[in-house]
Scaffold this active site. Structure first.
Site, PDB file in Angstrom:
ATOM      1  N   ASP A   1       0.856  -1.203   0.000  1.00 56.30           N
ATOM      2  CA  ASP A   1       0.000   0.000   0.000  1.00 56.30           C
ATOM      3  C   ASP A   1       0.885   1.243   0.000  1.00 56.30           C
ATOM      4  O   ASP A   1       1.885   1.318   0.737  1.00 56.30           O
ATOM      5  CB  ASP A   1      -0.905  -0.008   1.232  1.00 56.30           C
ATOM      6  CG  ASP A   1      -1.871   1.167   1.218  1.00 56.30           C
ATOM      7  OD1 ASP A   1      -2.916   1.056   0.560  1.00 56.30           O
ATOM      8  OD2 ASP A   1      -1.561   2.193   1.864  1.00 56.30           O
ATOM      9  N   ILE A   2       0.546   2.226  -0.826  1.00 58.10           N
ATOM     10  CA  ILE A   2       1.296   3.487  -0.881  1.00 58.10           C
ATOM     11  C   ILE A   2       0.903   4.340   0.329  1.00 58.10           C
ATOM     12  O   ILE A   2      -0.280   4.612   0.559  1.00 58.10           O
ATOM     13  CB  ILE A   2       1.010   4.250  -2.187  1.00 58.10           C
ATOM     14  CG1 ILE A   2       1.418   3.393  -3.399  1.00 58.10           C
ATOM     15  CG2 ILE A   2       1.746   5.585  -2.209  1.00 58.10           C
ATOM     16  CD1 ILE A   2       1.078   4.011  -4.738  1.00 58.10           C
TER      17      ILE A   2
ATOM     18  N   GLU B   1      -4.788   2.264  -4.249  1.00 59.99           N
ATOM     19  CA  GLU B   1      -3.338   2.373  -4.145  1.00 59.99           C
ATOM     20  C   GLU B   1      -2.722   1.110  -3.567  1.00 59.99           C
ATOM     21  O   GLU B   1      -1.601   1.110  -3.068  1.00 59.99           O
ATOM     22  CB  GLU B   1      -2.943   3.583  -3.280  1.00 59.99           C
ATOM     23  CG  GLU B   1      -3.293   3.495  -1.813  1.00 59.99           C
ATOM     24  CD  GLU B   1      -4.700   3.983  -1.477  1.00 59.99           C
ATOM     25  OE1 GLU B   1      -4.937   4.257  -0.292  1.00 59.99           O
ATOM     26  OE2 GLU B   1      -5.537   4.126  -2.384  1.00 59.99           O
TER      27      GLU B   1
END
Length: 407
Positions: free
Chosen positions: A273-274, A317
């Protein structure tokens, strides 16, 4: 021989012929070569069969003549009759495999000339009732060849001219009929042979039209298959990043779990996950957010081990990575490589209080036996490990451990 869709220029010519009148179809150039290549094996097989049967019938006829006719008559027929079998068999041999176009044309025409000449000379040498009879048989032989040989019109016409020329020549020297009668008989048979040539031309045109229809159908099937392949690719590919989407990953996981493949070292799943991606979008705009997603997807893809590993965009994301055939330490090593690669790329995220550059958090889960856990359970565990990574300060890799807090 299977057809392959030709280039667009050829297909434009195909459409032009099919839009026009059937009788105007006349293939030339590359299109004609394609037709010849498509029909050669069938044509060659027919020609070989015809030649062999003509030679066989000639030999059997000689045997019957020897038994049924007077010895003097039978012996007079023997020399010219011996011309036919070698000519027919030589022609059949040359047409056994594809050879130079002009060579096969010359051999066929020369072979037909000697076959027709042999049949005519048998009657001429025997004389009497056999003279007229064998000239008629010669024309019959020519007509059968014209009808069944799917050859170019020029070749067909040459066979017809040879047959009529031989008939007229020998009839003019027939001592039993007058010159006018020989000319009238030639004209009579000429009308029949001309009609046969016209019929052969019509059959060739229809064969060419069938070929054009096959080409068009093949082209359309190829176009449809290509469109379906592109649609299938679109259905399984994330349009922004170009990597697989969630649907494809679910299908792949089902195949992985239900298939026959075995992975002795186990399978690992990474949920990536960003960090603070919403802040990046709000501060720099969605175009910059999209660019970030594309860059991160490329970094993840480049961190994989060839074609064994699978990457997909799982959510906004989030990225889901599956690593078949790895142990726990190898899975952590791949995850660290991804994390370091994103950090090193120095993609800007000025709104993040943790780092001015984009970072990622990764949850890792590993199982040594796919039979003890389902894909959904493994995803949930990877998600729980990701949650711990974010709770622990982000920009890190966390391995799922059963019994850990929040798991």
């Amino acid at each position: 021989m299977p057809l392959q869709a030709p280039n667009p220029v050829i297909m434009a010519e195909v459409e032009r012929f099919l839009r026009g009148r059937t009788r105007d179809i006349s293939l030339k150039g590359e299109l004609y070569c394609l037709f010849q290549e498509r029909s050669w094996f069938r044509t060659a097989k027919i020609i070989r069969s015809w030649m062999i049967w003509v030679a066989l019938i000639d030999v059997l006829t000689l045997g019957l003549n020897a038994m049924l006719l007077p010895r003097a008559v039978a012996l007079s027929m023997l020399p010219p009759a011996c011309i036919l079998p070698p000519a027919a068999l030589a022609t059949a041999f040359i047409w056994r495999i594809p050879r130079a176009f002009q060579l096969q044309r010359i051999v066929l025409i020369v072979g037909m000339f000697f076959i027709l000449l042999s049949v005519a000379l048998v009657g001429v040498n025997a004389g009497g009732e056999f003279y007229e009879r064998h000239l008629t048989i010669m024309l019959f032989v020519a007509v059968t060849a014209i009808i069944i040989f799917a050859i170019p019109l020029v070749w067909t016409t040459m066979i017809a001219v040879m047959a009529l020329g031989l008939y007229l020549f020998f009839q003019m020297h027939n001592p039993h009929i007058e010159l006018g009668s020989s000319e009238a008989a030639t004209l009579f048979f000429a009308s029949g042979i001309v009609a046969t040539v016209v019929a052969r031309r019509t059959m060739t045109i229809l064969a060419q039209k069938t070929f054009l229809l096959e080409l068009r159908d093949t082209s359309r099937v190829a176009e449809l298959a290509d469109a379906n392949a592109r649609l299938e690719l679109l259905a399984r590919t994330d349009p922004l990043t170009g990597i697989a989407n969630r649907r494809w990953m679910m299908e792949m996981l089902n195949r992985l779990w239900n298939g026959d493949s075995r992975h002795p070292e186990g399978i690992a799943m990474l949920m990536c996950d960003i960090d603070h991606f919403k802040l990046l979008n709000d501060n720099l705009g969605h175009s910059e957010g999209d660019r970030c997603l594309v860059k991160v997807a490329g970094i993840i893809q480049s961190s994989m081990r060839g074609n064994r590993d699978r990457v997909s965009r799982y959510g906004g994301e989030e990225f889901l990575i599956v690593l078949p055939g790895v142990n726990e330490q190898e899975a952590i090593s791949v995850a660290e490589r991804i994390r370091e690669g994103v950090e090193t790329a120095s993609l800007p995220n000025p709104a993040s209080a943790m780092s001015p550059c984009v970072t990622v958090s990764i949850g890792v889960v590993h199982t040594s036996d796919v039979n003890t856990v389902s894909p959904e359970q493994l995803q949930n565990r990877a998600d729980e490990a990701l949650y711990l990574a974010k709770q622990s300060g982000r920009n890190r890799v966390v391995l799922y451990k059963a019994g850990s807090p929040n798991t």
